[in-house]
Motif scaffolding. Sequence first.
Motif, PDB file in Angstrom:
ATOM      1  N   PHE A   1      38.794  43.374  30.976  1.00 27.64           N
ATOM      2  CA  PHE A   1      39.112  43.759  32.345  1.00 27.64           C
ATOM      3  C   PHE A   1      37.871  43.703  33.226  1.00 27.64           C
ATOM      4  O   PHE A   1      36.772  44.045  32.797  1.00 27.64           O
ATOM      5  CB  PHE A   1      39.666  45.187  32.399  1.00 27.64           C
ATOM      6  CG  PHE A   1      40.936  45.395  31.623  1.00 27.64           C
ATOM      7  CD1 PHE A   1      42.160  45.006  32.150  1.00 27.64           C
ATOM      8  CD2 PHE A   1      40.914  45.980  30.368  1.00 27.64           C
ATOM      9  CE1 PHE A   1      43.351  45.208  31.440  1.00 27.64           C
ATOM     10  CE2 PHE A   1      42.082  46.193  29.644  1.00 27.64           C
ATOM     11  CZ  PHE A   1      43.291  45.804  30.186  1.00 27.64           C
ATOM     12  N   GLU A   2      38.079  43.268  34.453  1.00 29.53           N
ATOM     13  CA  GLU A   2      37.076  43.420  35.509  1.00 29.53           C
ATOM     14  C   GLU A   2      37.796  43.890  36.762  1.00 29.53           C
ATOM     15  O   GLU A   2      38.977  43.601  36.959  1.00 29.53           O
ATOM     16  CB  GLU A   2      36.344  42.105  35.792  1.00 29.53           C
ATOM     17  CG  GLU A   2      35.380  41.665  34.709  1.00 29.53           C
ATOM     18  CD  GLU A   2      34.136  42.535  34.597  1.00 29.53           C
ATOM     19  OE1 GLU A   2      34.051  43.561  35.310  1.00 29.53           O
ATOM     20  OE2 GLU A   2      33.259  42.187  33.785  1.00 29.53           O
ATOM     21  N   TRP A   3      37.052  44.601  37.603  1.00 27.44           N
ATOM     22  CA  TRP A   3      37.624  45.160  38.821  1.00 27.44           C
ATOM     23  C   TRP A   3      37.166  44.375  40.046  1.00 27.44           C
ATOM     24  O   TRP A   3      35.957  44.130  40.230  1.00 27.44           O
ATOM     25  CB  TRP A   3      37.236  46.627  38.971  1.00 27.44           C
ATOM     26  CG  TRP A   3      38.131  47.554  38.219  1.00 27.44           C
ATOM     27  CD1 TRP A   3      39.136  48.317  38.724  1.00 27.44           C
ATOM     28  CD2 TRP A   3      38.114  47.822  36.806  1.00 27.44           C
ATOM     29  NE1 TRP A   3      39.744  49.043  37.725  1.00 27.44           N
ATOM     30  CE2 TRP A   3      39.140  48.754  36.543  1.00 27.44           C
ATOM     31  CE3 TRP A   3      37.336  47.339  35.747  1.00 27.44           C
ATOM     32  CZ2 TRP A   3      39.403  49.233  35.264  1.00 27.44           C
ATOM     33  CZ3 TRP A   3      37.602  47.805  34.463  1.00 27.44           C
ATOM     34  CH2 TRP A   3      38.616  48.747  34.238  1.00 27.44           C
ATOM     35  N   LEU A   4      38.117  43.993  40.868  1.00 24.81           N
ATOM     36  CA  LEU A   4      37.802  43.325  42.124  1.00 24.81           C
ATOM     37  C   LEU A   4      37.348  44.361  43.133  1.00 24.81           C
ATOM     38  O   LEU A   4      38.012  45.381  43.341  1.00 24.81           O
ATOM     39  CB  LEU A   4      39.037  42.586  42.659  1.00 24.81           C
ATOM     40  CG  LEU A   4      38.871  41.823  43.970  1.00 24.81           C
ATOM     41  CD1 LEU A   4      37.902  40.656  43.782  1.00 24.81           C
ATOM     42  CD2 LEU A   4      40.221  41.310  44.456  1.00 24.81           C
TER      43      LEU A   4
ATOM     44  N   THR B   1      26.426  39.428  28.145  1.00 25.87           N
ATOM     45  CA  THR B   1      27.054  38.934  29.366  1.00 25.87           C
ATOM     46  C   THR B   1      26.227  37.801  29.946  1.00 25.87           C
ATOM     47  O   THR B   1      25.030  37.679  29.677  1.00 25.87           O
ATOM     48  CB  THR B   1      27.208  40.042  30.431  1.00 25.87           C
ATOM     49  OG1 THR B   1      25.907  40.414  30.917  1.00 25.87           O
ATOM     50  CG2 THR B   1      27.932  41.249  29.878  1.00 25.87           C
ATOM     51  N   CYS B   2      26.884  36.969  30.770  1.00 29.36           N
ATOM     52  CA  CYS B   2      26.214  35.819  31.377  1.00 29.36           C
ATOM     53  C   CYS B   2      26.665  35.671  32.827  1.00 29.36           C
ATOM     54  O   CYS B   2      27.597  36.355  33.285  1.00 29.36           O
ATOM     55  CB  CYS B   2      26.519  34.545  30.592  1.00 29.36           C
ATOM     56  SG  CYS B   2      28.265  34.101  30.525  1.00 29.36           S
ATOM     57  N   ASP B   3      26.024  34.775  33.538  1.00 25.32           N
ATOM     58  CA  ASP B   3      26.384  34.458  34.911  1.00 25.32           C
ATOM     59  C   ASP B   3      27.781  33.841  34.932  1.00 25.32           C
ATOM     60  O   ASP B   3      28.065  32.897  34.190  1.00 25.32           O
ATOM     61  CB  ASP B   3      25.356  33.485  35.480  1.00 25.32           C
ATOM     62  CG  ASP B   3      25.595  33.145  36.941  1.00 25.32           C
ATOM     63  OD1 ASP B   3      26.514  33.713  37.561  1.00 25.32           O
ATOM     64  OD2 ASP B   3      24.856  32.281  37.458  1.00 25.32           O
ATOM     65  N   ALA B   4      28.670  34.360  35.767  1.00 26.59           N
ATOM     66  CA  ALA B   4      30.039  33.864  35.823  1.00 26.59           C
ATOM     67  C   ALA B   4      30.206  32.665  36.745  1.00 26.59           C
ATOM     68  O   ALA B   4      31.281  32.053  36.770  1.00 26.59           O
ATOM     69  CB  ALA B   4      30.984  34.980  36.279  1.00 26.59           C
ATOM     70  N   ALA B   5      29.172  32.295  37.496  1.00 27.55           N
ATOM     71  CA  ALA B   5      29.316  31.270  38.532  1.00 27.55           C
ATOM     72  C   ALA B   5      29.931  29.956  38.041  1.00 27.55           C
ATOM     73  O   ALA B   5      30.754  29.366  38.746  1.00 27.55           O
ATOM     74  CB  ALA B   5      27.959  31.014  39.198  1.00 27.55           C
ATOM     75  N   PRO B   6      29.590  29.453  36.834  1.00 34.43           N
ATOM     76  CA  PRO B   6      30.185  28.195  36.397  1.00 34.43           C
ATOM     77  C   PRO B   6      31.687  28.270  36.112  1.00 34.43           C
ATOM     78  O   PRO B   6      32.329  27.233  35.972  1.00 34.43           O
ATOM     79  CB  PRO B   6      29.404  27.850  35.120  1.00 34.43           C
ATOM     80  CG  PRO B   6      28.118  28.589  35.249  1.00 34.43           C
ATOM     81  CD  PRO B   6      28.499  29.865  35.942  1.00 34.43           C
TER      82      PRO B   6
ATOM     83  N   ALA C   1      36.580  33.473  36.564  1.00 35.71           N
ATOM     84  CA  ALA C   1      35.851  34.734  36.397  1.00 35.71           C
ATOM     85  C   ALA C   1      35.076  35.097  37.646  1.00 35.71           C
ATOM     86  O   ALA C   1      35.062  36.262  38.075  1.00 35.71           O
ATOM     87  CB  ALA C   1      34.913  34.637  35.193  1.00 35.71           C
ATOM     88  N   ALA C   2      34.401  34.108  38.254  1.00 30.08           N
ATOM     89  CA  ALA C   2      33.531  34.381  39.396  1.00 30.08           C
ATOM     90  C   ALA C   2      34.299  34.871  40.611  1.00 30.08           C
ATOM     91  O   ALA C   2      33.723  35.537  41.480  1.00 30.08           O
ATOM     92  CB  ALA C   2      32.741  33.129  39.751  1.00 30.08           C
TER      93      ALA C   2
ATOM     94  N   LEU D   1      40.443  30.165  30.529  1.00 29.78           N
ATOM     95  CA  LEU D   1      40.485  31.561  30.951  1.00 29.78           C
ATOM     96  C   LEU D   1      41.558  31.764  32.019  1.00 29.78           C
ATOM     97  O   LEU D   1      41.718  30.937  32.912  1.00 29.78           O
ATOM     98  CB  LEU D   1      39.123  31.971  31.518  1.00 29.78           C
ATOM     99  CG  LEU D   1      38.848  33.463  31.678  1.00 29.78           C
ATOM    100  CD1 LEU D   1      38.750  34.152  30.318  1.00 29.78           C
ATOM    101  CD2 LEU D   1      37.556  33.690  32.462  1.00 29.78           C
ATOM    102  N   SER D   2      42.291  32.855  31.900  1.00 26.42           N
ATOM    103  CA  SER D   2      43.283  33.215  32.920  1.00 26.42           C
ATOM    104  C   SER D   2      43.043  34.647  33.360  1.00 26.42           C
ATOM    105  O   SER D   2      42.475  35.454  32.620  1.00 26.42           O
ATOM    106  CB  SER D   2      44.706  33.073  32.378  1.00 26.42           C
ATOM    107  OG  SER D   2      44.927  33.970  31.295  1.00 26.42           O
ATOM    108  N   ALA D   3      43.476  34.971  34.573  1.00 24.13           N
ATOM    109  CA  ALA D   3      43.303  36.323  35.116  1.00 24.13           C
ATOM    110  C   ALA D   3      44.595  36.756  35.791  1.00 24.13           C
ATOM    111  O   ALA D   3      45.156  36.019  36.598  1.00 24.13           O
ATOM    112  CB  ALA D   3      42.145  36.357  36.107  1.00 24.13           C
ATOM    113  N   THR D   4      45.073  37.951  35.467  1.00 24.06           N
ATOM    114  CA  THR D   4      46.272  38.506  36.083  1.00 24.06           C
ATOM    115  C   THR D   4      46.017  39.962  36.461  1.00 24.06           C
ATOM    116  O   THR D   4      45.245  40.658  35.779  1.00 24.06           O
ATOM    117  CB  THR D   4      47.472  38.442  35.125  1.00 24.06           C
ATOM    118  OG1 THR D   4      47.133  39.098  33.881  1.00 24.06           O
ATOM    119  CG2 THR D   4      47.862  36.991  34.839  1.00 24.06           C
ATOM    120  N   PRO D   5      46.637  40.465  37.545  1.00 22.55           N
ATOM    121  CA  PRO D   5      46.443  41.873  37.923  1.00 22.55           C
ATOM    122  C   PRO D   5      46.896  42.816  36.816  1.00 22.55           C
ATOM    123  O   PRO D   5      47.879  42.550  36.112  1.00 22.55           O
ATOM    124  CB  PRO D   5      47.317  42.012  39.174  1.00 22.55           C
ATOM    125  CG  PRO D   5      47.486  40.623  39.693  1.00 22.55           C
ATOM    126  CD  PRO D   5      47.508  39.740  38.484  1.00 22.55           C
TER     127      PRO D   5
END
Length: 235
Positions: free
Chosen positions: A105-108, A158-163, A167-168, A209-213
């Motif tokens: 999980f990550e928070w927007l 952890t790493c930079d998500a920019a690529p 995730a970014a 990678l996929s992201a869902t609320p």
Amino acid sequence: MCGRYTNTAGVEELNDRFNVPITSEAGTRRYNVAPTEEVLAIVAPKGEPEARLLRWGLVPTWAKDLKGAARMINARIETVTTTPAYRRLVPRGQRRALQIADGYFEWLKPERRGGRSELGPRQPFLFRVDGGIPFAFAALWTPAKIGGTWISSVSLLTCDAAPNRIAAAIHDRMPVILADRDVQRAWLDPRLGAEEALELCGPLGESRLSATPANPALNKPAEALEGPELLRPER
């Protein structure tokens, strides 16, 4: 920072996926894994991979207590070879770990409303790999003796998500995900030094990678919520 994740799979599925005997349900069927809890990981202190429960939040060998461990759940890949708590761990396959998960999980960050100073609620997003397969975070672990008791603890990289645009879009950092078996085996290989091991790390490709609320109740640690309803947004 990656501060919450899931490991919803059962023992049989994890045994099949990682080909390492997992004999206990402990650490499995989890929907809201939080810092300082015991988490399922694979380590190879004697050269052969084995499953163990480790405390999430690294306790350095010189620590006198557990007070700082909750701040050491993540290690930045850019500084892991120079930070005192980690620099002696990453060169050793015996101190590298696979922290088992099937989502994180990550928070927007909320937007400001109408130019005013108050902010709306934070929205968590659930990230999955290849539709929801079990995977591993690249991690480091160590035992430490605290008050006469040995405690084995772990911190994920952890790493930079920019690529990775998926995730970014939510956060500028992401965990180092080792999704494939050959890379997972290599991460634990004692023949690899720090430089070679870190070459295995980096942002996962965005096509995987996929992201869902997810449910904002995740961010209420006092309630210690668990269950599949956390993987879906509130209705």
